[in-house]
Design a protein around this motif. Sequence first.
Motif, PDB file in Angstrom:
ATOM      1  N   TYR A   1       0.897  -1.151  -0.109  1.00  0.00           N
ATOM      2  CA  TYR A   1       0.057  -0.151   0.132  1.00  0.00           C
ATOM      3  C   TYR A   1       0.930   1.416  -0.079  1.00  0.00           C
ATOM      4  O   TYR A   1       2.141   1.157   0.552  1.00  0.00           O
ATOM      5  CB  TYR A   1      -0.944   0.068   1.171  1.00  0.00           C
ATOM      6  CG  TYR A   1      -0.548   0.179   2.416  1.00  0.00           C
ATOM      7  CD1 TYR A   1      -0.002   1.333   2.929  1.00  0.00           C
ATOM      8  CD2 TYR A   1      -0.032  -0.996   3.279  1.00  0.00           C
ATOM      9  CE1 TYR A   1       0.521   1.303   4.413  1.00  0.00           C
ATOM     10  CE2 TYR A   1       0.551  -0.932   4.472  1.00  0.00           C
ATOM     11  CZ  TYR A   1       0.893   0.065   5.342  1.00  0.00           C
ATOM     12  OH  TYR A   1       1.323   0.188   6.489  1.00  0.00           O
ATOM     13  N   ARG A   2       0.457   2.305  -0.525  1.00  0.00           N
ATOM     14  CA  ARG A   2       1.130   3.474  -0.873  1.00  0.00           C
ATOM     15  C   ARG A   2       0.891   4.349   0.529  1.00  0.00           C
ATOM     16  O   ARG A   2      -0.195   4.450   0.943  1.00  0.00           O
ATOM     17  CB  ARG A   2       0.650   4.217  -1.966  1.00  0.00           C
ATOM     18  CG  ARG A   2       1.652   5.401  -2.280  1.00  0.00           C
ATOM     19  CD  ARG A   2       1.329   6.073  -3.650  1.00  0.00           C
ATOM     20  NE  ARG A   2       1.983   7.157  -4.139  1.00  0.00           N
ATOM     21  CZ  ARG A   2       2.025   7.792  -5.270  1.00  0.00           C
ATOM     22  NH1 ARG A   2       1.431   7.209  -6.225  1.00  0.00           N
ATOM     23  NH2 ARG A   2       3.006   8.960  -5.385  1.00  0.00           N
ATOM     24  N   GLN A   3       1.869   4.994   1.193  1.00  0.00           N
ATOM     25  CA  GLN A   3       1.974   5.819   2.313  1.00  0.00           C
ATOM     26  C   GLN A   3       2.798   7.060   1.892  1.00  0.00           C
ATOM     27  O   GLN A   3       3.957   6.924   1.477  1.00  0.00           O
ATOM     28  CB  GLN A   3       2.437   5.114   3.427  1.00  0.00           C
ATOM     29  CG  GLN A   3       2.253   6.225   4.776  1.00  0.00           C
ATOM     30  CD  GLN A   3       2.491   5.426   5.918  1.00  0.00           C
ATOM     31  OE1 GLN A   3       3.702   5.231   6.230  1.00  0.00           O
ATOM     32  NE2 GLN A   3       1.222   4.779   6.638  1.00  0.00           N
TER      33      GLN A   3
ATOM     34  N   LYS B   1      -6.240   2.663   9.827  1.00  0.00           N
ATOM     35  CA  LYS B   1      -5.330   2.329   8.767  1.00  0.00           C
ATOM     36  C   LYS B   1      -6.276   2.278   7.377  1.00  0.00           C
ATOM     37  O   LYS B   1      -5.435   2.061   6.387  1.00  0.00           O
ATOM     38  CB  LYS B   1      -4.662   1.181   9.141  1.00  0.00           C
ATOM     39  CG  LYS B   1      -3.728   1.056  10.407  1.00  0.00           C
ATOM     40  CD  LYS B   1      -2.558   1.988  10.411  1.00  0.00           C
ATOM     41  CE  LYS B   1      -1.878   2.129  11.665  1.00  0.00           C
ATOM     42  NZ  LYS B   1      -0.939   2.891  11.684  1.00  0.00           N
ATOM     43  N   LEU B   2      -7.368   2.269   7.379  1.00  0.00           N
ATOM     44  CA  LEU B   2      -8.248   2.300   6.116  1.00  0.00           C
ATOM     45  C   LEU B   2      -7.758   3.217   5.080  1.00  0.00           C
ATOM     46  O   LEU B   2      -7.598   2.708   4.095  1.00  0.00           O
ATOM     47  CB  LEU B   2      -9.733   2.367   6.270  1.00  0.00           C
ATOM     48  CG  LEU B   2     -10.827   2.194   5.141  1.00  0.00           C
ATOM     49  CD1 LEU B   2     -10.465   0.862   4.773  1.00  0.00           C
ATOM     50  CD2 LEU B   2     -12.186   2.371   5.817  1.00  0.00           C
TER      51      LEU B   2
ATOM     52  N   VAL C   1       0.399  -4.397 -10.645  1.00  0.00           N
ATOM     53  CA  VAL C   1      -0.918  -3.691 -11.150  1.00  0.00           C
ATOM     54  C   VAL C   1      -1.202  -2.977  -9.858  1.00  0.00           C
ATOM     55  O   VAL C   1      -1.234  -3.405  -8.448  1.00  0.00           O
ATOM     56  CB  VAL C   1      -2.075  -4.949 -10.976  1.00  0.00           C
ATOM     57  CG1 VAL C   1      -3.372  -4.405 -11.568  1.00  0.00           C
ATOM     58  CG2 VAL C   1      -1.796  -5.968 -12.048  1.00  0.00           C
ATOM     59  N   GLU C   2      -1.444  -1.773 -10.145  1.00  0.00           N
ATOM     60  CA  GLU C   2      -1.930  -0.732  -9.059  1.00  0.00           C
ATOM     61  C   GLU C   2      -3.337  -0.652  -9.126  1.00  0.00           C
ATOM     62  O   GLU C   2      -3.960  -0.293 -10.108  1.00  0.00           O
ATOM     63  CB  GLU C   2      -1.082   0.655  -9.330  1.00  0.00           C
ATOM     64  CG  GLU C   2       0.124   0.753  -9.083  1.00  0.00           C
ATOM     65  CD  GLU C   2       0.896   2.124  -9.103  1.00  0.00           C
ATOM     66  OE1 GLU C   2       0.189   2.901  -8.923  1.00  0.00           O
ATOM     67  OE2 GLU C   2       2.053   2.121  -9.745  1.00  0.00           O
ATOM     68  N   LEU C   3      -4.130  -0.381  -7.817  1.00  0.00           N
ATOM     69  CA  LEU C   3      -5.317  -0.276  -7.630  1.00  0.00           C
ATOM     70  C   LEU C   3      -5.704   0.957  -7.080  1.00  0.00           C
ATOM     71  O   LEU C   3      -4.888   1.157  -6.001  1.00  0.00           O
ATOM     72  CB  LEU C   3      -6.230  -1.689  -6.937  1.00  0.00           C
ATOM     73  CG  LEU C   3      -5.664  -2.980  -7.583  1.00  0.00           C
ATOM     74  CD1 LEU C   3      -6.300  -4.152  -6.883  1.00  0.00           C
ATOM     75  CD2 LEU C   3      -6.069  -3.089  -9.342  1.00  0.00           C
ATOM     76  N   ARG C   4      -6.682   1.750  -7.155  1.00  0.00           N
ATOM     77  CA  ARG C   4      -7.317   2.704  -6.348  1.00  0.00           C
ATOM     78  C   ARG C   4      -8.606   2.246  -5.861  1.00  0.00           C
ATOM     79  O   ARG C   4      -9.598   1.953  -6.620  1.00  0.00           O
ATOM     80  CB  ARG C   4      -7.346   3.912  -7.052  1.00  0.00           C
ATOM     81  CG  ARG C   4      -7.828   5.293  -6.162  1.00  0.00           C
ATOM     82  CD  ARG C   4      -7.702   6.250  -7.048  1.00  0.00           C
ATOM     83  NE  ARG C   4      -8.584   6.500  -8.058  1.00  0.00           N
ATOM     84  CZ  ARG C   4      -9.931   7.168  -7.917  1.00  0.00           C
ATOM     85  NH1 ARG C   4     -10.351   7.498  -6.736  1.00  0.00           N
ATOM     86  NH2 ARG C   4     -10.770   7.179  -8.985  1.00  0.00           N
ATOM     87  N   ILE C   5      -8.658   2.041  -4.651  1.00  0.00           N
ATOM     88  CA  ILE C   5      -9.876   1.821  -3.627  1.00  0.00           C
ATOM     89  C   ILE C   5     -10.543   2.959  -3.037  1.00  0.00           C
ATOM     90  O   ILE C   5      -9.905   3.699  -2.143  1.00  0.00           O
ATOM     91  CB  ILE C   5      -9.385   0.609  -2.866  1.00  0.00           C
ATOM     92  CG1 ILE C   5      -8.921  -0.627  -3.436  1.00  0.00           C
ATOM     93  CG2 ILE C   5     -10.675   0.080  -1.749  1.00  0.00           C
ATOM     94  CD1 ILE C   5      -8.134  -1.769  -2.609  1.00  0.00           C
ATOM     95  N   ASP C   6     -11.783   2.967  -3.037  1.00  0.00           N
ATOM     96  CA  ASP C   6     -12.665   3.745  -2.387  1.00  0.00           C
ATOM     97  C   ASP C   6     -12.888   3.419  -1.144  1.00  0.00           C
ATOM     98  O   ASP C   6     -13.744   2.245  -1.082  1.00  0.00           O
ATOM     99  CB  ASP C   6     -13.915   4.179  -3.240  1.00  0.00           C
ATOM    100  CG  ASP C   6     -14.772   5.389  -2.629  1.00  0.00           C
ATOM    101  OD1 ASP C   6     -14.404   5.721  -1.487  1.00  0.00           O
ATOM    102  OD2 ASP C   6     -15.475   5.800  -3.368  1.00  0.00           O
TER     103      ASP C   6
ATOM    104  N   TYR D   1     -17.606   1.176   4.534  1.00  0.00           N
ATOM    105  CA  TYR D   1     -18.618   1.225   5.547  1.00  0.00           C
ATOM    106  C   TYR D   1     -19.980   0.831   5.303  1.00  0.00           C
ATOM    107  O   TYR D   1     -20.918   1.102   6.028  1.00  0.00           O
ATOM    108  CB  TYR D   1     -18.775   2.789   5.755  1.00  0.00           C
ATOM    109  CG  TYR D   1     -17.504   3.557   6.457  1.00  0.00           C
ATOM    110  CD1 TYR D   1     -17.460   3.625   7.737  1.00  0.00           C
ATOM    111  CD2 TYR D   1     -16.309   3.957   5.663  1.00  0.00           C
ATOM    112  CE1 TYR D   1     -16.386   4.293   8.269  1.00  0.00           C
ATOM    113  CE2 TYR D   1     -15.241   4.427   6.270  1.00  0.00           C
ATOM    114  CZ  TYR D   1     -15.122   4.705   7.761  1.00  0.00           C
ATOM    115  OH  TYR D   1     -14.075   5.299   7.999  1.00  0.00           O
ATOM    116  N   LYS D   2     -20.111   0.440   4.037  1.00  0.00           N
ATOM    117  CA  LYS D   2     -21.541  -0.045   3.675  1.00  0.00           C
ATOM    118  C   LYS D   2     -21.588  -1.459   3.492  1.00  0.00           C
ATOM    119  O   LYS D   2     -20.945  -2.208   2.894  1.00  0.00           O
ATOM    120  CB  LYS D   2     -21.540   0.653   1.933  1.00  0.00           C
ATOM    121  CG  LYS D   2     -21.479   1.881   1.954  1.00  0.00           C
ATOM    122  CD  LYS D   2     -21.364   2.257   0.538  1.00  0.00           C
ATOM    123  CE  LYS D   2     -22.739   1.943  -0.227  1.00  0.00           C
ATOM    124  NZ  LYS D   2     -22.676   2.499  -1.394  1.00  0.00           N
TER     125      LYS D   2
END
Length: 289
Positions: A128-130, A157-158, A185-190, A195-196
Amino acid sequence: MNIKIGDKVRFLNSVGGGIVRRFQGKDQVWVEGEDGFEVPVLARELVVVESLDKQTYTRTKPQATQAVETPRPAPEPEEKPAKETPEGERLHVFLAYLPLDPKAMTQSEYEAYFINDSNYYLFFNYMYRQNNSWISAGNGSIEPHTKLFLEEFGKDKLNDRERICVQLIAFKKDKPYLLKNALSVELRIDTVKFYKIHCFAENDFFEEDALIFPVIQADAPYRELLVSGTDMIRSMPRKPFREIIEIDLHIEQLLDDTTGLAPADILRYQLDKFHETLASCANRKGQKI
């Protein structure tokens, strides 16, 4: 008296003695003294003090014991190769997230799993990116058609898991196989979707409901992944081409629960939904939204 190896002897013409260790020729005897050194002496100049036949040795008689059979360890089961499938000849890789407490979604922590639904072994690195750097949260190898625990993290940490990268190399053991390219592979997670509760759905990999995100599908890296977006757009009933598509962007219509979300998070979620709707209709000339 005949002198034999092991006899204790003393010297006739000098002080001292020792133990006979060996013979050289017919007349010469090598005697080991108390200092541990051996010296040659003529046999006629020796007197046997104690013959080896008369020496006594103290030995401890072993006590009779009942034989106890040591239990043999159970043989380890042989590793059975995973059953290959025709579909498994192409790589299918997923990430999965499960809440530890589904009844308390706003406070629950999460578990992350790596899923390999192919006939190949995989070397993988899950990051994960920080800020401007990457942190590895799980790496190693995974067998064909298995899932592997990666990490556990909390709500604090989410946001760090918003940008994910998976690197992998595919191979088979002890058999020929088709070469697969190394992949990153890079992914962008909402993260709002965590929370749903209704976003955690039934799946083929867990008994519990989970968020399942594709990483590789049929050997091809999954395109930029927006966890929250296109699933709703795809599920919308198709309206006549010229009719207006309407989506309510009020947050109470988009999310079941907004507890713990800052106003900036809510606005970002609404904007993402807005842009996803536009993108889904980009090729529909004349469509009104």
